[in-house]
Design an enzyme around this catalytic site. Sequence first.
Site, short mmCIF file in Angstrom:
data_model
loop_
_atom_site.label_atom_id
_atom_site.label_comp_id
_atom_site.label_asym_id
_atom_site.label_seq_id
_atom_site.Cartn_x
_atom_site.Cartn_y
_atom_site.Cartn_z
N HIS A 115 0.71 -1.35 -0.06
CA HIS A 115 -0.12 0.13 0.15
C HIS A 115 0.54 1.20 0.15
O HIS A 115 2.05 1.28 0.43
CB HIS A 115 -1.10 0.11 1.63
CG HIS A 115 -2.38 0.69 0.68
ND1 HIS A 115 -1.99 2.60 1.28
CD2 HIS A 115 -3.42 0.68 0.75
CE1 HIS A 115 -3.73 2.79 1.09
NE2 HIS A 115 -3.74 1.57 0.46
N ASP B 289 -8.09 -5.19 0.04
CA ASP B 289 -7.89 -6.94 -1.12
C ASP B 289 -7.76 -7.87 -0.46
O ASP B 289 -8.51 -9.10 -1.60
CB ASP B 289 -7.59 -5.62 -2.20
CG ASP B 289 -8.17 -4.86 -2.42
OD1 ASP B 289 -9.98 -4.24 -1.86
OD2 ASP B 289 -7.90 -3.29 -3.28
N1 ACO Z 1 3.94 -7.39 -4.13
C1 ACO Z 1 4.68 -7.10 -4.59
N2 ACO Z 1 5.95 -6.99 -4.87
C2 ACO Z 1 6.04 -5.13 -4.83
C3 ACO Z 1 4.18 -4.97 -4.55
C4 ACO Z 1 3.13 -6.76 -4.52
N3 ACO Z 1 2.13 -6.37 -3.93
N4 ACO Z 1 4.10 -4.19 -4.10
C5 ACO Z 1 4.46 -3.53 -4.02
N5 ACO Z 1 5.90 -4.25 -4.20
C6 ACO Z 1 7.54 -3.74 -4.48
C7 ACO Z 1 7.98 -2.71 -5.50
O1 ACO Z 1 7.84 -3.58 -6.59
C8 ACO Z 1 9.10 -1.94 -4.47
O2 ACO Z 1 9.90 -2.76 -5.06
P1 ACO Z 1 11.42 -1.92 -5.02
O3 ACO Z 1 11.79 -1.27 -4.43
O4 ACO Z 1 12.23 -3.52 -5.32
O5 ACO Z 1 11.48 -1.34 -6.87
C9 ACO Z 1 8.68 -1.76 -3.46
O6 ACO Z 1 7.35 -3.17 -3.53
C10 ACO Z 1 8.12 -0.19 -3.19
O7 ACO Z 1 6.63 -0.75 -3.83
P2 ACO Z 1 5.63 1.32 -4.48
O8 ACO Z 1 5.17 0.15 -6.23
O9 ACO Z 1 6.86 1.49 -4.97
O10 ACO Z 1 4.29 1.37 -4.18
P3 ACO Z 1 3.78 2.18 -3.91
O11 ACO Z 1 3.74 2.94 -2.84
O12 ACO Z 1 4.17 2.62 -5.54
O13 ACO Z 1 2.53 1.19 -4.65
C11 ACO Z 1 0.49 -0.72 -5.03
C12 ACO Z 1 1.34 0.77 -3.87
C13 ACO Z 1 0.74 0.68 -5.96
C14 ACO Z 1 -0.79 -0.29 -3.42
C15 ACO Z 1 1.55 -1.62 -4.84
O14 ACO Z 1 2.10 -1.93 -3.10
C16 ACO Z 1 0.52 -2.71 -5.41
O15 ACO Z 1 0.54 -2.31 -7.11
N6 ACO Z 1 -0.19 -3.51 -5.11
C17 ACO Z 1 -1.00 -4.52 -5.55
C18 ACO Z 1 -1.96 -4.44 -5.77
C19 ACO Z 1 -2.46 -3.79 -5.15
O16 ACO Z 1 -2.87 -4.83 -3.83
N7 ACO Z 1 -3.72 -2.71 -4.71
C20 ACO Z 1 -4.68 -2.23 -3.57
C21 ACO Z 1 -4.57 -0.93 -2.81
S1 ACO Z 1 -5.19 -0.80 -1.70
C22 ACO Z 1 -6.82 -0.17 -2.32
O17 ACO Z 1 -6.60 0.31 -3.46
C23 ACO Z 1 -8.02 -0.37 -1.84
#
Ligand code: ACO
Length: 429
Positions: free
Chosen positions: A305, A363
């Site tokens: 998140h 989720d």
């Molecule tokens: N699975 C694997 N790796 C992940 C995930 C994940 N679900 N989420 C983040 N990471 C990793 C990224 O690849 C990144 O790694 P790195 O630093 O080695 O490149 C690191 O964790 C940081 O992630 P960011 O993408 O910078 O985090 P951001 O805050 O931009 O993204 C997000 C948040 C979009 C929610 C992301 O965690 C994601 O895509 N999760 C899966 C989708 C999801 O469950 N969304 C629901 C959100 S809650 C809602 O809307 C109700």
Amino acid sequence: MTQTPPAKVTVGDKVIDLPILKGTLGPDVIDIRKLYAQSDAFTYDPGFTSTASCESKITFIDGDQGVLLHRGYPIDQLASQSSFLETCYLLLHGELPTAAEYETFENTITRHTMLHAQFDRFFDGFRRDAHPMAVMTGAVGALSAFYHDSLDIHDAQQREISAHRLIAKMPTIAARAFKYSVGQPFVHPKNNLSYAENFLRMCFAVPAEDYVVDPALVRAMDRIFILHADHEQNASTSTVRLAGSSGANPFACIAAGIACLWGPSHGGANEEALNMLREIGTPEKIPEFIAGVKDRRYKLMGFGHRVYKNYDPRAKVMQTSAYEVLAATGRENDPLFQVAKELEAVALKDEFFIERKLFPNVDFYSGITLSAMGFPTTMFTVLFALARTVGWIAQWKEMIEDPGQKIGRPRQLYTGATQRDFVPLSQRG
Ligand code: ACO
């Protein structure tokens, strides 16, 4: 909002004083509104990771501590002791209602649930296999063509009527989007039922038999709505605020929020999370899946998140709801639930996820729960939109009522071509 001594920022040879604003909770905020005028420089913050876009009194999140408060009340207390409509009142008005206020509010919402008879023709225009979110985006935008008497955003009473109409009609529209996709006749709202029970009935009743629903499912539905009611300045809420900042009508703004929510990184994640669990299929496949996540072939949907760097407090409540719904529907041994529990346990112990502070978000368990209640995956984000409507409209109202509100207009860091002269086509070879 109080102030402390200013931050001193050096831009080139200029030292600029920038006020520091303090909220009631959360980090201080450096007020950069005068920065450009004083320094000829913009700030750069794609994704708004360090930028507060507005002042708000509605919802507070402490992502490191896993705290979510609506008007100061913790989400777990609201989920266990309140109802969705009471939470709606709280979000809209700032205080919990008295018994009399609640009765009036419930009565108003209950009596706005019907749609204009002509509105139903909209649904016929869609293909039966249209994604219900496509139907929602179109149908909610179309509300502005039907309710002209509540479109004046400068009239407080009209704003309130629009808010009531949106909260009340969203379940009717969402249920119709579902019924249309399964080819069943629309079921009209029934005023003697609660908000959640009425919605379940509009989704699952058929003319051929009486509709009886387990109270455990009604309670779970209501709780799911509470968990999704608001989440401060997320992508869809910011979209609603940005759309509203131009003076667009509330129905158009909420339609914009629905469109944004549809994305798989936001509201679409619950659909993707369940698809992911189905693809994994059995606990034995989890190590292979986790290896694929680490190789960046895919994401662990329902994990991570932007704000929570700890367990999402909504995910805890959702996990309890999942247990309750699976028990009520006789699916305690649902293999997908086993996969989810095992996957969560493995991920929470794995360095990759620990290092990045990736925890389950709301989720992760909502898909399993909604699926057990009888909803197809395509409806998951629709339910999210239904519940989030109150948050969107409360945030929209707050923005319109903020005297400091301006049209949203971000700046950019331009990296394209510098000015050059046009060359006619005949001379370009
Ligand atoms: N699975 C694997 N790796 C992940 C995930 C994940 N679900 N989420 C983040 N990471 C990793 C990224 O690849 C990144 O790694 P790195 O630093 O080695 O490149 C690191 O964790 C940081 O992630 P960011 O993408 O910078 O985090 P951001 O805050 O931009 O993204 C997000 C948040 C979009 C929610 C992301 O965690 C994601 O895509 N999760 C899966 C989708 C999801 O469950 N969304 C629901 C959100 S809650 C809602 O809307 C109700």
